[in-house]
Motif scaffolding. Structure first.
Motif, mmCIF file in Angstrom:
data_model
loop_
_atom_site.group_PDB
_atom_site.id
_atom_site.type_symbol
_atom_site.label_atom_id
_atom_site.label_comp_id
_atom_site.label_asym_id
_atom_site.label_seq_id
_atom_site.Cartn_x
_atom_site.Cartn_y
_atom_site.Cartn_z
ATOM 1 N N LEU A 208 -8.050 25.707 -50.873
ATOM 2 C CA LEU A 208 -8.250 27.147 -50.957
ATOM 3 C C LEU A 208 -8.803 27.718 -49.653
ATOM 4 N N GLU A 209 -9.808 27.033 -49.113
ATOM 5 C CA GLU A 209 -10.459 27.559 -47.916
ATOM 6 C C GLU A 209 -9.571 27.436 -46.685
ATOM 7 N N THR A 210 -8.890 26.279 -46.547
ATOM 8 C CA THR A 210 -8.030 26.132 -45.384
ATOM 9 C C THR A 210 -6.842 27.079 -45.532
ATOM 10 N N SER A 371 -36.089 27.137 -49.516
ATOM 11 C CA SER A 371 -35.119 26.441 -48.672
ATOM 12 C C SER A 371 -34.229 25.608 -49.580
ATOM 13 N N GLY A 372 -33.223 24.954 -48.985
ATOM 14 C CA GLY A 372 -32.313 24.136 -49.797
ATOM 15 C C GLY A 372 -30.882 24.564 -49.592
ATOM 16 N N HIS A 373 -30.001 24.004 -50.411
ATOM 17 C CA HIS A 373 -28.561 24.171 -50.170
ATOM 18 C C HIS A 373 -27.870 24.796 -51.369
ATOM 19 N N PRO A 374 -27.767 26.134 -51.399
ATOM 20 C CA PRO A 374 -27.110 26.766 -52.553
ATOM 21 C C PRO A 374 -25.605 26.488 -52.637
ATOM 22 N N GLY A 375 -24.893 26.618 -51.527
ATOM 23 C CA GLY A 375 -23.428 26.542 -51.557
ATOM 24 C C GLY A 375 -22.905 25.265 -52.175
ATOM 25 N N GLY A 376 -23.317 24.135 -51.609
ATOM 26 C CA GLY A 376 -22.834 22.835 -52.072
ATOM 27 C C GLY A 376 -23.416 22.426 -53.405
ATOM 28 N N SER A 377 -24.519 23.086 -53.822
ATOM 29 C CA SER A 377 -25.048 22.807 -55.155
ATOM 30 C C SER A 377 -24.201 23.517 -56.204
ATOM 31 N N LEU A 378 -23.844 24.770 -55.910
ATOM 32 C CA LEU A 378 -23.070 25.548 -56.878
ATOM 33 C C LEU A 378 -21.643 25.019 -57.024
ATOM 34 N N SER A 379 -21.094 24.454 -55.950
ATOM 35 C CA SER A 379 -19.695 24.007 -56.039
ATOM 36 C C SER A 379 -19.544 22.797 -56.947
ATOM 37 N N VAL A 380 -20.620 22.066 -57.181
ATOM 38 C CA VAL A 380 -20.505 20.797 -57.891
ATOM 39 C C VAL A 380 -20.996 20.896 -59.352
ATOM 40 N N VAL A 381 -21.306 22.107 -59.785
ATOM 41 C CA VAL A 381 -21.904 22.293 -61.114
ATOM 42 C C VAL A 381 -20.990 21.814 -62.246
ATOM 43 N N GLU A 382 -19.715 22.187 -62.187
ATOM 44 C CA GLU A 382 -18.815 21.792 -63.288
ATOM 45 C C GLU A 382 -18.613 20.279 -63.315
ATOM 46 N N VAL A 383 -18.565 19.670 -62.134
ATOM 47 C CA VAL A 383 -18.402 18.214 -62.078
ATOM 48 C C VAL A 383 -19.585 17.542 -62.786
ATOM 49 N N CYS A 515 -15.676 5.551 -60.629
ATOM 50 C CA CYS A 515 -14.917 6.799 -60.483
ATOM 51 C C CYS A 515 -15.675 7.685 -59.510
ATOM 52 N N ALA A 516 -15.032 8.010 -58.410
ATOM 53 C CA ALA A 516 -15.680 8.855 -57.414
ATOM 54 C C ALA A 516 -15.058 10.249 -57.426
ATOM 55 N N VAL A 517 -15.832 11.192 -56.950
ATOM 56 C CA VAL A 517 -15.360 12.577 -56.884
ATOM 57 C C VAL A 517 -15.613 13.094 -55.473
ATOM 58 N N VAL A 518 -14.623 13.723 -54.880
ATOM 59 C CA VAL A 518 -14.895 14.463 -53.646
ATOM 60 C C VAL A 518 -14.980 15.939 -54.007
ATOM 61 N N ASP A 519 -16.125 16.526 -53.702
ATOM 62 C CA ASP A 519 -16.307 17.952 -53.933
ATOM 63 C C ASP A 519 -15.662 18.670 -52.749
ATOM 64 N N TYR A 520 -14.414 19.041 -52.967
ATOM 65 C CA TYR A 520 -13.593 19.539 -51.868
ATOM 66 C C TYR A 520 -13.736 21.051 -51.766
ATOM 67 N N ASN A 521 -14.842 21.489 -51.156
ATOM 68 C CA ASN A 521 -15.030 22.938 -51.015
ATOM 69 C C ASN A 521 -14.619 23.433 -49.627
ATOM 70 N N ALA A 522 -14.244 22.502 -48.764
ATOM 71 C CA ALA A 522 -13.627 22.808 -47.466
ATOM 72 C C ALA A 522 -14.521 23.506 -46.456
ATOM 73 N N LEU A 523 -15.818 23.598 -46.766
ATOM 74 C CA LEU A 523 -16.724 24.187 -45.779
ATOM 75 C C LEU A 523 -17.816 23.184 -45.445
ATOM 76 N N GLN A 524 -18.117 23.066 -44.168
ATOM 77 C CA GLN A 524 -19.266 22.264 -43.781
ATOM 78 C C GLN A 524 -20.141 23.121 -42.881
ATOM 79 N N ALA A 580 -11.699 17.066 -56.332
ATOM 80 C CA ALA A 580 -12.021 18.300 -57.057
ATOM 81 C C ALA A 580 -11.985 19.471 -56.084
ATOM 82 N N HIS A 581 -10.954 20.273 -56.210
ATOM 83 C CA HIS A 581 -10.843 21.453 -55.351
ATOM 84 C C HIS A 581 -11.847 22.490 -55.848
#
Lengths: 621, 318
Positions: A208-210, A371-383, A515-524, A580-581
């Motif tokens: 989606l991001e790319t 402080s902390g990391h909102p973006g990458g925390s929110l992307s992984v909630v459903e997983v 079983c591994a999951v990549v949280d593919y949010n495309a932003l670093q 996981a996109h």
């Protein structure tokens, strides 16, 4: 969505291809010099231009269609077929004296994979002069739809003239062929899928991001609005601020989700979408203002109806079909007809409630922690929600129960999401929420297994978690523990070399309890992942090449995630990777896809807005 | 001494000890990174193939996988060369093993310059410095086969992470037959009152030979075998400083951060005394036979004598 008024919409002009399709169903596709025996076949009119014209007419638009067929049997069949459709003006569909009708030879295998060869025939002789005549009495303000199955010089000429006649232009960039860059500024709406976007923009567009980045590149070349179609997942809308059609009242996410259907026929899907989209614009243009989001949603509904029915052009929806589909509720069709066992409604509602609650906890925690990391925390909630409330076996009263399933959160910076989930699952006292990142708290900035019950591994330094998970999975084999091990990685994290060492270890040892999951949010942190280290794509193929069972899912779809974890459990002798996109910051509109929310302090106002968005929770479903 | 059989390389003792312990302790699993023939974990692999994992040339993956095994109740021994185990995989050792204090036993061979011909790229002369600094990690450098066997067994039976450094080659037995290794205790192998020579690993034998030469000159040197660099026996070193007033440290390691560093750090806060540090003087190693390299870097009996003279001079001039 209001019912379609269909009161005297502006006519729609369609200039495009007209083919005869010969489709053979076969168990598998033939190799070079090979003959295989196929099964059923279908001989029917097709071609994207004709499909779009028919789709629009069936929805109730008044359509003027310009195309070219041959003076042959196929040409006669096609004309008879088109003439039978009310509202479709085919007076300008001419029969070429020399060239035959365009012919498409389609082979379709049992997995739905297709090979298509098209002989353009008469389509190739659709001339610039012919186009000029067609546009002469075009009504000002009407919409012109065209695609790349006719000669490129003709398209260029058409697009240039369209502006002179004050027409709105919709170009379906399919098939993705080389087009002169300067016609992009003449395109009001460019419709394409991800692989077409890749070719036309020259940029990676798998996520989606790319895809958004690639589409933005096309905006820079002058396209007004880019609609990236992503199958039934939905449509990504990227547009210039003042582009037509206007955004309307419904702002928010750039991604408009689609409707789930059991697919019976995907042959005319893109045409069905374009027909619905354009029809809606034509209708509302006659009324007041046409709105982009509303038109896209209507297009997705028209596509969903078509996908759920067999028969190529016969599956194209009428206005009543779409109204009925929308009235019965989008999800209902899917759950009634879904192929895989679906979650019960109440279970899904419960999962959605957990996910929302986890999000609310994350926002509150990060606010208190400053402080902390909102973006990458929110992307992984459903997983995490799918894992803790559907998939994993554990006992919150005895976190170290030896036979429990284990989760290694390799992307340790998403610790708030893990803590929130552990609170939600009963491992931790909710009162701990306020102690995140504070001196003496079990809720360290990154997970610490010595300090926090339920945390299986201390993580935070990226790249190490998959190896640890492998070790746990190997241990299950040594001790006959019978448990399963899960590992969540970030997508940027796979830039670490150790990940690929571990990928080999897991495959070599046939760790099917992993079983591994990549949280593919495309932003670093430093930017869009394709700008930092683009060869991450194709991500799924890399894992396949390393010997993994790979499942692609939309990482915010609880139904799909639960099904993916179920399938992983049934896979023997291979570790499973779920790609996981996701969308960084998902669930909070102003954080979605915004890099600055990777690691940032939330203001009181941001927290208030975020929590109010997460109030109801119904949209999570 | 001459009647004794030729000693085995310490890594051979390591392999044999693993095999012996493998039967008694079913929770032991062994990992290697494509060097099992050199580290001698191959001996264990032969007897317990199902409990051995060759991780390939992937030291980072090996240590973190070992962490996962340990987190699940097993006792993994992970072996490779010292340069890779502590260098390449240092951060995995720190964050995946020691930070959560998991029972991973990193037993690395080919520590120091006695690696010989392979040269500087393969001679770990920093491993003690970079492991000593990590909390929770026990750091041990056995001096002979007898001690090696005991150290390996203790590591297997003691929870928490260990780093055990073994050399490529062999050395004479320096400990008496009734020697009992104690974690965190230095062992006095020779009494003396003029100065103390503290050594670890194969350099303990060199220290003893130096002390013998010094005795011929009428100098009485105490020899301490300091096999545990962490937890460090500060008391034994303080006593030595108090009673003998000068020290020489001998190690096939950089003089920065290893045994010499540990002694100076300890004494500076207890009984400050002159310390002459023998080892690599902030340089890398190079190719050569082990003997030639030891001679080149002054890690011989004569080198120890020279060091002792300097230490005594410093003691006198205070």
């Amino acid at each position: 969505m209001p019912e379609c008024p269909c009161q005297r919409p502006l006519p729609v002009l369609v200039v495009g291809s007209c083919n005869f399709d010969l489709t053979i169903q076969s168990e598998r596709l033939p190799g070079p010099s090979e003959t295989v025996l196929g099964g059923d076949y279908r001989a029917a009119p097709g071609g994207k231009g004709a499909n779009q014209a028919l789709g629009l007419a069936r929805l109730g638009s008044e359509v003027r269609f310009l195309a070219r067929v041959g003076q042959d049997h196929y040409g006669e069949l096609i004309l008879a077929h088109l003439r039978a459709q009310a509202g479709l003006d085919v007076s300008q569909v001419e029969q070429d004296a020399e060239a035959p009708t365009g012919l498409a030879l389609i082979t379709l295998d049992s997995a739905g994979t297709r090979t298509i060869v098209v002989a353009p025939g008469a389509n190739a002789s659709l001339s610039e002069a012919r186009v000029e005549r067609f546009l002469k009495d075009a009504p000002s303000g009407a919409i012109l739809v065209t695609g790349l199955e006719i000669p490129v010089p003709t398209i260029c000429h058409l697009m240039r003239l369209a502006k002179r006649y004050n027409l709105h232009t919709v170009l379906h960039a399919s098939p993705a062929v080389e087009i002169p860059r300067d016609i992009l500024r003449l395109v009001d709406v460019l419709v394409l899928n991800q692989s077409e976007l890749h070719v036309i923009s020259g940029r990676s567009a798998q996520h989606l991001e790319t895809a958004a980045g690639a589409a933005e590149r096309l905006l820079a070349e002058g396209v007004g609005t880019v609609l990236v179609t992503m199958g039934t997942r939905g449509v990504l809308c990227i547009r210039q601020a003042e582009a037509w059609p206007p955004l309307g009242a419904t702002t928010g996410s750039r991604f408009i989700p689609g409707y789930k259907v059991r697919v019976k026929d995907g042959n005319v899907a893109s045409s069905a979408f374009i027909a619905g989209f354009v029809h809606r614009l034509a209708c509302s243009a006659a009324r007041a203002g046409a709105e982009l989001g509303e038109a896209v949603r209507y297009g997705l509904a028209a596509m969903a109806v078509s996908l759920g029915r067999p028969g190529g052009q016969a599956s194209l929806a009428s206005c009543e079909d779409v109204a009925a589909f929308l009235a019965q509720g989008a999800g209902a069709a899917e759950r009634a007809e879904g192929e895989e066992p679906q979650l019960a409604d109440d279970k899904l509602v419960e999962l959605g409630r957990h996910a929302t609650s986890v999000r609310r906890r994350i926002i509150r925690m990060l606010y208190t922690a400053r402080s902390g990391h909102p973006g990458g925390s929110l992307s992984v909630v459903e997983v995490l929600t799918a894992l803790y409330f559907h998939t994993m076996v554990y006992n919150p009263r005895q976190p170290d129960w030896p036979n429990r399933d284990r989760l290694v959160l390799s992307k340790g910076h998403a610790a708030p999401a893990l803590y929130a989930t552990l609170i939600e699952a009963g491992f931790l006292d909710p009162a701990l929420e306020g102690t995140l990142r504070k001196l003496g708290s079990p809720l360290q900035g990154h997970p610490d297994r010595k300090k926090c019950p339920g945390v299986e591994m201390s993580t935070g330094s990226l790249g190490q978690g998959l190896s640890v998970a492998n070790g746990m999975a190997l241990a299950a084999r040594h001790t006959h523990g019978g448990y399963r091990v899960y590992c969540i990685m970030g997508d940027g994290e796979v830039q670490e070399g150790q990940i690929w060492e571990a990928a080999m270890t897991a495959a070599h040892n046939e760790l099917d309890n992993l079983c591994a999951v990549v949280d593919y949010n495309a932003l670093q942190i430093d930017g869009n992942i394709s700008q930092i280290k683009s060869p991450i794509e194709p991500l799924a193929d890399k894992w396949k090449a390393f010997g993994w069972n790979v499942i692609n899912v939309y990482g915010h779809d609880l139904v799909d995630l639960c099904a993916a974890f179920d399938r992983a459990r049934q896979t023997a002798r291979k570790p499973t990777m779920i790609v996981a996109h996701t969308i960084k910051g998902h669930g909070v509109s102003f954080m979605e896809g915004v890099i600055e929310y990777h690691g940032s302090t939330l203001s009181e106002d941001e927290v208030r807005r975020a929590l109010s968005e997460l109030e109801g929770g119904a949209h999570e479903l | 001494m001459s009647s004794k059989p030729k000693p085995k390389p310490l890594r051979v003792v390591y392999g044999e000890t693993l095999v012996r312990l493998g039967t008694e302790l079913p929770e032991i699993v062994v990992l290697d990174a494509d060097l099992s023939k050199s580290t001698r974990t191959a001996a264990f692999a032969k007897v317990f193939p199902g409990r051995f994992h060759d991780m390939g040339i992937a030291e980072q993956d090996m240590l973190a996988t070992a962490a996962g095994l340990a987190a699940s109740g097993l006792v993994p021994f992970a072996s490779t060369f010292a340069i890779f185990g502590t260098g390449r995989a240092w951060e995995q050792l720190r964050n995946s093993v020691c930070y959560p204090s998991l029972s991973v036993k990193l037993v690395a061979t080919h520590g120091g310059i006695t690696v010989g011909e392979d040269g500087g790229s393969h001679q770990a002369v920093e491993d003690l410095a970079v492991t000593r600094v990590i909390p929770n990690l026990r750091v041990i450098v056995p001096a002979d086969g007898r001690e090696t066997a005991q150290v390996i067994e203790l590591a297997a039976r003691t929870p928490g992470p260990f780093y055990v450094r073994l050399p490529r080659g062999e050395g004479p037995e320096v400990h008496p037959e009734d020697y009992r290794f104690e974690l965190g205790k230095a062992c006095e192998l020779r009494a003396g009152g003029d100065l103390t020579i503290a050594a670890c690993g194969l350099m303990v034998a060199v220290a003893l030979a130096g002390a013998e030469k010094l005795a011929a000159e009428g100098i009485s040197a105490r020899v301490l075998s300091v096999s545990t660099l962490k937890p460090f026996d500060e008391e034994a070193l303080a006593r030595a400083a108090r009673e003998t007033g000068a020290l020489v440290t001998v190690e096939e390691h950089s003089v920065i951060g290893g045994l010499g560093g540990a002694v100076c750090e300890a004494l500076a806060q207890s009984v400050p005394a002159p310390v002459v540090r023998l080892g690599l003087q902030d340089v890398f190693g190079q190719s050569g036979t082990a003997e030639a390299l030891l001679a080149h870097y002054g890690l011989t009996a004569d080198g120890v004598v020279a060091g002792a003279r300097r230490a005594l001079e410093l003691k006198r001039s205070r």
